[in-house]
Design an enzyme around this catalytic site. Structure first.
Site, PDB file in Angstrom:
ATOM      1  N   ILE A  59       0.871  -1.176   0.000  1.00  0.00           N
ATOM      2  CA  ILE A  59       0.000   0.000   0.000  1.00  0.00           C
ATOM      3  C   ILE A  59       0.907   1.225   0.000  1.00  0.00           C
ATOM      4  O   ILE A  59       1.809   1.336   0.829  1.00  0.00           O
ATOM      5  CB  ILE A  59      -0.868   0.018   1.276  1.00  0.00           C
ATOM      6  CG1 ILE A  59      -1.696  -1.266   1.362  1.00  0.00           C
ATOM      7  CG2 ILE A  59      -1.744   1.259   1.321  1.00  0.00           C
ATOM      8  CD1 ILE A  59      -2.514  -1.379   2.628  1.00  0.00           C
ATOM      9  N   SER A  60       0.660   2.157  -0.905  1.00  0.00           N
ATOM     10  CA  SER A  60       1.492   3.362  -0.984  1.00  0.00           C
ATOM     11  C   SER A  60       1.366   4.196   0.284  1.00  0.00           C
ATOM     12  O   SER A  60       0.320   4.216   0.935  1.00  0.00           O
ATOM     13  CB  SER A  60       1.055   4.214  -2.169  1.00  0.00           C
ATOM     14  OG  SER A  60       1.106   3.460  -3.351  1.00  0.00           O
ATOM     15  N   SER A  61       2.443   4.914   0.629  1.00  0.00           N
ATOM     16  CA  SER A  61       2.417   5.805   1.800  1.00  0.00           C
ATOM     17  C   SER A  61       1.458   6.962   1.536  1.00  0.00           C
ATOM     18  O   SER A  61       1.197   7.321   0.385  1.00  0.00           O
ATOM     19  CB  SER A  61       3.816   6.358   2.053  1.00  0.00           C
ATOM     20  OG  SER A  61       4.138   7.296   1.050  1.00  0.00           O
TER      21      SER A  61
END
Ligand code: SAH
Length: 210
Positions: A59-61
């Site tokens: 999951i992207s930051s």
């Protein structure tokens, strides 16, 4: 830990990291990020880190989500947006607050099922999920005001560029000789104009469905 206050602290951090678009910050202040991460990780949902998503994906930051959304929006109200790589659905939900309709493609069927539940729980109704290979995009829905691809490729898939509307923007991680960078490709009156932006780390765009 999942309160509005924690979320507002995340927004302050994003501001500190240079995110300027007030509409993007407002959208991220409202989307409950903890709904989209596994329960075991919910306490870390608002830290500026990428998290495991299962299936070997990440999951992207929050900062990466904010940056890509800001670049895709470019200060405009968005009508139709295409996302390639739904993942946990968090970026999808943020885009859904800024666009009239969001179309999102994911190659792993189990993720599509999970995101359907997450979006319902988060009260998001203007998202259309499709299980499939994002390389092809959704020509039957095109043109799009923005295309956000959240998996890295050596270049933007040709079919996707053909689905940008006039003035539309595609934002994607491009993997090159010296690592990955975000690229912005805009369909201007003179044709497609591509710019290289921040260094990033994404999982690869894979062929076919999983
Ligand atoms: N924005 C997402 C990123 C997830 S990682 C998030 O923050 O959760 C990238 C996602 O792209 C993974 O879920 C992966 O399965 C998906 N993906 C990779 N190749 C794809 C393809 N060709 N078509 C559709 N989805 C793809």
């Amino acid at each position: 830990m999942t309160s509005q206050r924690t979320r507002l602290r995340m927004i302050e951090r994003l501001r500190g990291l240079g995110i300027r678009d007030a509409a993007v910050l407002a959208a991220m202040a409202e989307v409950p990020r903890h709904v989209f991460v596994d329960e075991a990780l919910a306490s870390r949902a608002y830290e500026d880190i990428s998290l495991p998503l299962g299936f070997g994906q990440t999951i992207s930051s929050p900062h990466t989500v904010a940056r890509m959304t800001e670049l895709a929006r470019n200060g405009r109200a968005l009508d139709k947006v295409l996302e390639i790589g739904t993942g946990c659905g968090y970026q999808t939900a943020v885009l859904a607050r800024l666009a009239r309709q969001v179309y999102s493609m994911e190659r792993i069927a189990a993720l599509v099922r999970k995101v359907r539940r997450n979006l319902r729980e988060a009260g998001v109704a203007n998202v259309h999920l499709r299980h499939g290979d994002g390389h092809a995009g959704m020509p039957e829905v095109a043109p799009f005001d923005a295309i956000v691809m959240t998996a890295a490729a050596p270049r933007a898939p040709e079919a996707l560029l053909g689905q940008l509307g006039a003035g539309g923007r595609m934002v994607l991680p491009v993997a090159g000789g010296n690592g990955q960078h975000l690229h912005v490709i805009e369909l201007t009156a003179k044709g497609l104009v591509e710019r290289r932006m921040d260094p990033v780390v994404f999982v690869p765009l894979l062929p076919g469905v999983g």
